[in-house]
Design a protein around this motif. Structure first.
Motif, PDB file in Angstrom:
ATOM      1  N   LEU A   1       0.823  -1.203   0.000  1.00  0.00           N
ATOM      2  CA  LEU A   1       0.000   0.000   0.000  1.00  0.00           C
ATOM      3  C   LEU A   1       0.860   1.256   0.000  1.00  0.00           C
ATOM      4  O   LEU A   1       0.579   2.217  -0.709  1.00  0.00           O
ATOM      5  N   GLY A   2       1.935   1.245   0.786  1.00  0.00           N
ATOM      6  CA  GLY A   2       2.798   2.422   0.862  1.00  0.00           C
ATOM      7  C   GLY A   2       3.418   2.765  -0.477  1.00  0.00           C
ATOM      8  O   GLY A   2       3.485   3.940  -0.866  1.00  0.00           O
ATOM      9  N   ALA A   3       3.854   1.734  -1.218  1.00  0.00           N
ATOM     10  CA  ALA A   3       4.452   1.975  -2.531  1.00  0.00           C
ATOM     11  C   ALA A   3       3.419   2.507  -3.521  1.00  0.00           C
ATOM     12  O   ALA A   3       3.715   3.370  -4.360  1.00  0.00           O
ATOM     13  N   THR A   4       2.195   2.008  -3.426  1.00  0.00           N
ATOM     14  CA  THR A   4       1.130   2.486  -4.313  1.00  0.00           C
ATOM     15  C   THR A   4       0.795   3.945  -4.043  1.00  0.00           C
ATOM     16  O   THR A   4       0.644   4.743  -4.975  1.00  0.00           O
ATOM     17  N   VAL A   5       0.660   4.298  -2.764  1.00  0.00           N
ATOM     18  CA  VAL A   5       0.359   5.685  -2.396  1.00  0.00           C
ATOM     19  C   VAL A   5       1.475   6.615  -2.852  1.00  0.00           C
ATOM     20  O   VAL A   5       1.233   7.716  -3.363  1.00  0.00           O
ATOM     21  N   LYS A   6       2.725   6.177  -2.676  1.00  0.00           N
ATOM     22  CA  LYS A   6       3.861   7.000  -3.087  1.00  0.00           C
ATOM     23  C   LYS A   6       3.872   7.218  -4.590  1.00  0.00           C
ATOM     24  O   LYS A   6       4.148   8.321  -5.083  1.00  0.00           O
ATOM     25  N   MET A   7       3.555   6.169  -5.354  1.00  0.00           N
ATOM     26  CA  MET A   7       3.521   6.305  -6.798  1.00  0.00           C
ATOM     27  C   MET A   7       2.428   7.289  -7.225  1.00  0.00           C
ATOM     28  O   MET A   7       2.640   8.127  -8.110  1.00  0.00           O
ATOM     29  N   MET A   8       1.233   7.202  -6.592  1.00  0.00           N
ATOM     30  CA  MET A   8       0.151   8.130  -6.903  1.00  0.00           C
ATOM     31  C   MET A   8       0.542   9.558  -6.549  1.00  0.00           C
ATOM     32  O   MET A   8       0.249  10.498  -7.289  1.00  0.00           O
ATOM     33  N   TRP A   9       1.219   9.724  -5.424  1.00  0.00           N
ATOM     34  CA  TRP A   9       1.653  11.053  -5.005  1.00  0.00           C
ATOM     35  C   TRP A   9       2.673  11.627  -5.986  1.00  0.00           C
ATOM     36  O   TRP A   9       2.612  12.808  -6.342  1.00  0.00           O
ATOM     37  N   ASP A  10       3.608  10.801  -6.428  1.00  0.00           N
ATOM     38  CA  ASP A  10       4.639  11.259  -7.355  1.00  0.00           C
ATOM     39  C   ASP A  10       4.049  11.706  -8.688  1.00  0.00           C
ATOM     40  O   ASP A  10       4.625  12.562  -9.371  1.00  0.00           O
ATOM     41  N   GLN A  11       2.909  11.130  -9.085  1.00  0.00           N
ATOM     42  CA  GLN A  11       2.282  11.512 -10.347  1.00  0.00           C
ATOM     43  C   GLN A  11       1.279  12.647 -10.183  1.00  0.00           C
ATOM     44  O   GLN A  11       0.924  13.304 -11.168  1.00  0.00           O
ATOM     45  N   THR A  12       0.799  12.860  -8.946  1.00  0.00           N
ATOM     46  CA  THR A  12      -0.236  13.876  -8.715  1.00  0.00           C
ATOM     47  C   THR A  12       0.350  15.213  -8.296  1.00  0.00           C
ATOM     48  O   THR A  12      -0.028  16.260  -8.832  1.00  0.00           O
ATOM     49  N   TRP A  13       1.281  15.197  -7.335  1.00  0.00           N
ATOM     50  CA  TRP A  13       1.785  16.444  -6.772  1.00  0.00           C
ATOM     51  C   TRP A  13       2.411  17.377  -7.813  1.00  0.00           C
ATOM     52  O   TRP A  13       2.179  18.598  -7.773  1.00  0.00           O
ATOM     53  N   PRO A  14       3.182  16.880  -8.787  1.00  0.00           N
ATOM     54  CA  PRO A  14       3.761  17.803  -9.778  1.00  0.00           C
ATOM     55  C   PRO A  14       2.723  18.563 -10.590  1.00  0.00           C
ATOM     56  O   PRO A  14       3.028  19.645 -11.117  1.00  0.00           O
ATOM     57  N   LEU A  15       1.508  18.032 -10.706  1.00  0.00           N
ATOM     58  CA  LEU A  15       0.463  18.736 -11.453  1.00  0.00           C
ATOM     59  C   LEU A  15       0.018  20.008 -10.750  1.00  0.00           C
ATOM     60  O   LEU A  15      -0.544  20.905 -11.390  1.00  0.00           O
ATOM     61  N   PHE A  16       0.246  20.086  -9.449  1.00  0.00           N
ATOM     62  CA  PHE A  16      -0.178  21.250  -8.669  1.00  0.00           C
ATOM     63  C   PHE A  16       0.994  22.177  -8.372  1.00  0.00           C
ATOM     64  O   PHE A  16       0.966  22.938  -7.402  1.00  0.00           O
TER      65      PHE A  16
END
Length: 344
Positions: free
Chosen positions: A108-123
């Motif tokens: 779960l931690g790796a999945t959340v980190k991957m989602m964060w890495d793809q989402t945060w740069p958009l903002f």
């Protein structure tokens, strides 16, 4: 085109089935036309499931799963399906640096980190303004279009008894509701507390929704034919301007079929999601494009849910406020600036 085609399918089935008057009791269950209608409506999902069995997987997903050969095979299929006659010019593709570790995200931690890495740069700059504006436009478009569309069959059913009178939509609704009598039985005394009339099924509602669906099909066709000629950045503001104008006109239109036409063009803004996604594809690089589209459509669907609840809450009592607020929201700035960041 699939969305407006579904809008055509639903009223046709309703017109043929819901206007029937029959009742059968089988194994203790009472079967009426609405049960048959629900079954036939669900066949669309069954048909979509069968189509998905023949669709290839996304090449980007296969690449992110560490399967570049399978991804290349899918690209070749798409190349040939789009008329490619020569040999596919690409012989090898490499994994992306961002979003290519799906096969390793088993925790779960790796999945959340991957989602964060793809989402945060958009903002963050240079994408922040565009992602916020696109999410806003998707939210508002679905809020206005889908929000009212969920209630429009009932609005038609309530307005139809007064269709020959020179009344605005809100005045017709208020007049019908003032004549309603809700029959509520006290469970203790068995006395009638209030009364309500029963609205009968009328084919006019289905006919109008059918015309609406056919209109949306024509609009989709015109957009597809002119999107390259006019440009996505021009078509979308024009669409919003038309929807805003018709939304305001609904408040004062006092002819039944005139405010039906105005409502069709107002609701049409909820079906321009294809333009919004097409704009989003051009504004973000490949490694952020998938997440950007997900965020935009997520806000659009949230807008549809919020909009339907908003209309339901104000329809009885503050009807005019619905169209005033909707028009105000549609006046949001549709200007988008294309980022000049490198694509991968």
């Amino acid at each position: 085109m699939f969305m407006p085609m579904s809008i055509v399918y639903q009223p046709v089935m309703g017109w043929l089935i819901m206007t029937m008057d029959w009742k059968y009791t089988i194994l203790g269950f009472v079967y009426r036309p609405w049960r048959l209608y629900m079954v036939l409506s669900s066949l669309i999902n069954a048909f979509a499931y069968c189509l998905f069995l023949f669709l290839p997987e996304s090449p980007k997903f296969m690449l992110a799963m560490g399967k570049p050969e399978e991804a290349l095979d899918i690209l070749v299929i798409g190349y040939k399906a789009n008329g490619g006659k020569d040999k596919f010019p690409v012989t090898q593709i490499s994994l992306e640096s961002i979003g290519s570790n799906l096969a390793d995200t088993r925790k779960l931690g790796a999945t959340v980190k991957m989602m964060w890495d793809q989402t945060w740069p958009l903002f963050k700059p240079p994408y922040f303004t565009n992602i916020i504006l696109l999410c806003y436009l998707a939210f508002v478009s679905f809020f206005v279009g889908h929000g009212l569309y969920m209630w429009y069959p009932q609005i038609l059913a309530l307005s139809y008894p007064n269709m020959n009178a020179r009344l605005t939509m809100c005045e017709a609704l208020a007049m019908t509701w003032s004549k309603q009598e809700y029959e509520i039985i006290d469970t203790v005394t068995s006395e009638v507390i209030e009364f309500s009339c029963q609205l009968e099924n009328d084919s006019t509602t289905y006919q109008i929704i059918l015309v609406m669906g056919l209109t949306f099909c024509c609009i989709y066709g015109l957009v597809a034919l002119n999107v390259k000629r006019c440009g996505k950045s021009l078509l979308f503001p024009i669409w919003l301007l038309v929807s805003t104008t018709t939304t305001l006109c609904i408040i004062w239109a006092d002819i039944f079929y005139f405010h039906v036409v105005l409502t069709i063009f107002m609701i049409s803004c909820g079906y321009c999601g294809s333009i919004i996604t097409a704009v989003a594809v051009d504004l973000f690089p490949t490694h952020y494009k998938g997440m950007a589209l997900c965020l935009v459509m997520m806000f659009g669907r949230i807008g549809a849910v919020v909009g339907s609840n908003f209309v339901g809450a104000l329809l009885d009592g503050e009807c005019s406020a619905i169209f005033t607020i909707n028009a105000s929201l549609l006046l949001g700035d549709p200007n988008l600036k294309k980022s000049h960041s490198p694509r991968i």
